[in-house]
Design an enzyme around this catalytic site. Structure first.
Site, mmCIF file in Angstrom:
data_model
loop_
_atom_site.group_PDB
_atom_site.id
_atom_site.type_symbol
_atom_site.label_atom_id
_atom_site.label_comp_id
_atom_site.label_asym_id
_atom_site.label_seq_id
_atom_site.Cartn_x
_atom_site.Cartn_y
_atom_site.Cartn_z
ATOM 1 N N ARG A 94 7.623 -5.662 6.099
ATOM 2 C CA ARG A 94 7.981 -4.414 6.782
ATOM 3 C C ARG A 94 7.542 -4.464 8.243
ATOM 4 O O ARG A 94 8.226 -3.965 9.125
ATOM 5 C CB ARG A 94 7.282 -3.233 6.070
ATOM 6 C CG ARG A 94 7.504 -1.882 6.705
ATOM 7 C CD ARG A 94 8.952 -1.429 6.647
ATOM 8 N NE ARG A 94 9.501 -1.509 5.311
ATOM 9 C CZ ARG A 94 10.786 -1.291 5.030
ATOM 10 N NH1 ARG A 94 11.644 -0.968 5.989
ATOM 11 N NH2 ARG A 94 11.228 -1.403 3.790
ATOM 12 N N ASN A 353 1.326 -1.243 0.607
ATOM 13 C CA ASN A 353 1.966 -1.140 -0.703
ATOM 14 C C ASN A 353 3.441 -1.536 -0.669
ATOM 15 O O ASN A 353 3.855 -2.251 0.238
ATOM 16 C CB ASN A 353 1.711 0.201 -1.373
ATOM 17 C CG ASN A 353 1.194 -0.058 -2.787
ATOM 18 O OD1 ASN A 353 1.910 -0.666 -3.593
ATOM 19 N ND2 ASN A 353 -0.047 0.310 -3.068
ATOM 20 N N HIS A 355 6.338 -0.389 0.120
ATOM 21 C CA HIS A 355 7.154 -0.279 1.333
ATOM 22 C C HIS A 355 6.727 -1.297 2.387
ATOM 23 O O HIS A 355 7.565 -1.886 3.078
ATOM 24 C CB HIS A 355 7.074 1.145 1.904
ATOM 25 C CG HIS A 355 8.114 1.404 2.930
ATOM 26 N ND1 HIS A 355 7.867 1.390 4.281
ATOM 27 C CD2 HIS A 355 9.449 1.643 2.796
ATOM 28 C CE1 HIS A 355 8.987 1.639 4.938
ATOM 29 N NE2 HIS A 355 9.962 1.795 4.071
ATOM 30 N N CYS A 356 5.426 -1.516 2.498
ATOM 31 C CA CYS A 356 4.907 -2.425 3.534
ATOM 32 C C CYS A 356 5.309 -3.877 3.302
ATOM 33 O O CYS A 356 5.279 -4.672 4.237
ATOM 34 C CB CYS A 356 3.384 -2.393 3.561
ATOM 35 S SG CYS A 356 2.652 -0.779 3.680
ATOM 36 N N ILE A 357 5.622 -4.245 2.076
ATOM 37 C CA ILE A 357 5.893 -5.668 1.796
ATOM 38 C C ILE A 357 7.386 -5.959 1.685
ATOM 39 O O ILE A 357 7.766 -7.063 1.301
ATOM 40 C CB ILE A 357 5.139 -6.141 0.521
ATOM 41 C CG1 ILE A 357 5.640 -5.414 -0.730
ATOM 42 C CG2 ILE A 357 3.634 -5.962 0.696
ATOM 43 C CD1 ILE A 357 5.089 -6.016 -2.046
#
Ligand code: KQY
Length: 364
Positions: A94, A353, A355-357
């Site tokens: 992300r 989490n 979304h970040c990955i």
């Protein structure tokens, strides 16, 4: 070859679509660095594989993997997941991947932001980060998409867009002196609008409590669709998250988006509070210059950190006392999509989490 453009997406008629618009794929990066992921990254790898498997039926996943991990990752990931070799510094697609933009003629390009590991030498999370700063460019080469190199330090998790002219972000992150100290708020707004094809920036104050990214919006609040947002929330006035969420709610209720709409706000319960255990801390190689992972440290767990796929919403399971409630709220918010929970604790231990990955590739 991917062409690099000197203009801006807005000038060329491109815009970043909302995440809830249809996708052609999704990119991720395989975790392995032992000073961020416990036990040499093995539990995190299982968690990332589960995220990839959950997203893949909705948006075909490409996993970027180091040469050393290539065979292992290929072996454990579902056969349909495309695995490509790529050098990276960690695994936050992300933040290091491109923000894709599209135009009305069916073309897709990508914005390659400057990356400084969440703060450079002033509170950044590791050094060096030069391999991470090349990830967006490499992804755009593989996707055969044109590239805009944006003249601003920014991570993809620090912005959300509604695809209709509105950008949502936080002051804690984008106005932080460790990102773009020479740029005023107005200059940052102009740059965001030019590179995201947007017209209006909505500012929240702080991000989630103790978020090591300096308050990424993707761990606090996101667009469900234009005019509708989901907000990380706790009713407990004694919890440090409470004042942050109350401030965010007040700001959201007082705002209108680029089309002049008021925002409908839906609250997502806060899991926990969640703390790092002795055993979890012991499993991380503690190395000077990288983020310490100490027992008792508060984790910035949030159900707002979910991924909106074309046919599935994938959200982190973080606390059995609240997981089902969060899932039910998401089901209500996304009636046309299957809502799938995946174990999120191991990803959270690394500082982010679901979304970040992940990074969606919008349909052009
Ligand atoms: O919030 C995100 N988009 C990423 C979290 C990165 C944490 C690095 N340890």
């Amino acid at each position: 070859m991917s062409t690099t453009y000197d203009s801006t997406p807005a000038a060329d008629g491109f815009r970043m679509p909302g995440e809830f618009e249809p996708h052609e794929g999704c990119w991720m990066i395989w975790p392995e660095r032992p000073d961020n992921w416990r036990l040499g990254g093995k539990p995190a790898q299982e968690a990332f594989a589960a995220v990839a498997a959950a997203i893949h039926p909705s948006d075909p996943v490409t996993m970027a993997v180091s040469a050393a991990q290539f065979e292992h990752a290929r072996g454990v990931l579902p056969a349909g997941v495309r695995v490509v070799e790529m050098t990276t510094d960690d695994s936050w697609m992300r933040d290091v991947g491109p923000s894709f933009v599209v135009n009305g003629a069916g073309e897709r390009r990508g914005v390659d932001w400057v990356f400084n590991a969440w703060g450079g030498m002033e509170g950044g999370l590791y050094w060096p980060w030069d391999s991470d700063d090349l990830v967006a460019r490499k992804v755009l080469e593989i996707e055969a998409a044109g590239r805009y190199r944006a003249p601003i330090v920014l991570e993809g998790g620090s912005i959300h867009v509604d695809g209709e002219g509105t950008v949502l972000t936080t002051e804690e992150c984008l106005l932080n002196h460790n990102r773009n100290p020479s740029l005023s708020r107005e200059r940052i707004e102009e740059t965001l609008c030019a590179f995201l094809g947007a017209e209006k920036v909505l500012w929240l104050g702080a991000g989630s409590f103790n978020d090591e990214t300096d308050g990424h919006v993707d761990n606090l609040c996101c667009f469900v669709r234009p005019g509708v947002v989901a907000l990380h929330w706790t009713d407990d006035p004694a919890d440090p998250q409470h004042a942050i969420s109350v401030d965010a709610l007040a700001r959201l209720e007082g705002m209108t988006d680029a089309r002049g709409r008021s925002l409908e706000v839906h609250k997502l319960p806060m899991p926990g509070p969640l703390l790092i255990s002795e055993e979890e801390s012991r499993g991380v190689d503690q190395i000077e210059g990288t983020m310490p992972r100490l027992p008792g440290d508060r984790l910035a767990g949030s159900y707002a950190n979910f991924y909106i796929g074309t046919s599935r919403v994938v959200y982190p399971l973080l606390d059995e006392r609240t997981d089902d409630d969060a899932g039910a709220i998401l089901e209500g918010l996304f009636p046309g999509r299957e809502v799938v929970g995946v174990p999120g604790r191991e990803i959270l231990l690394g500082g982010g989490n679901v979304h970040c990955i992940t990074q969606q590739v919008p349909r052009a």
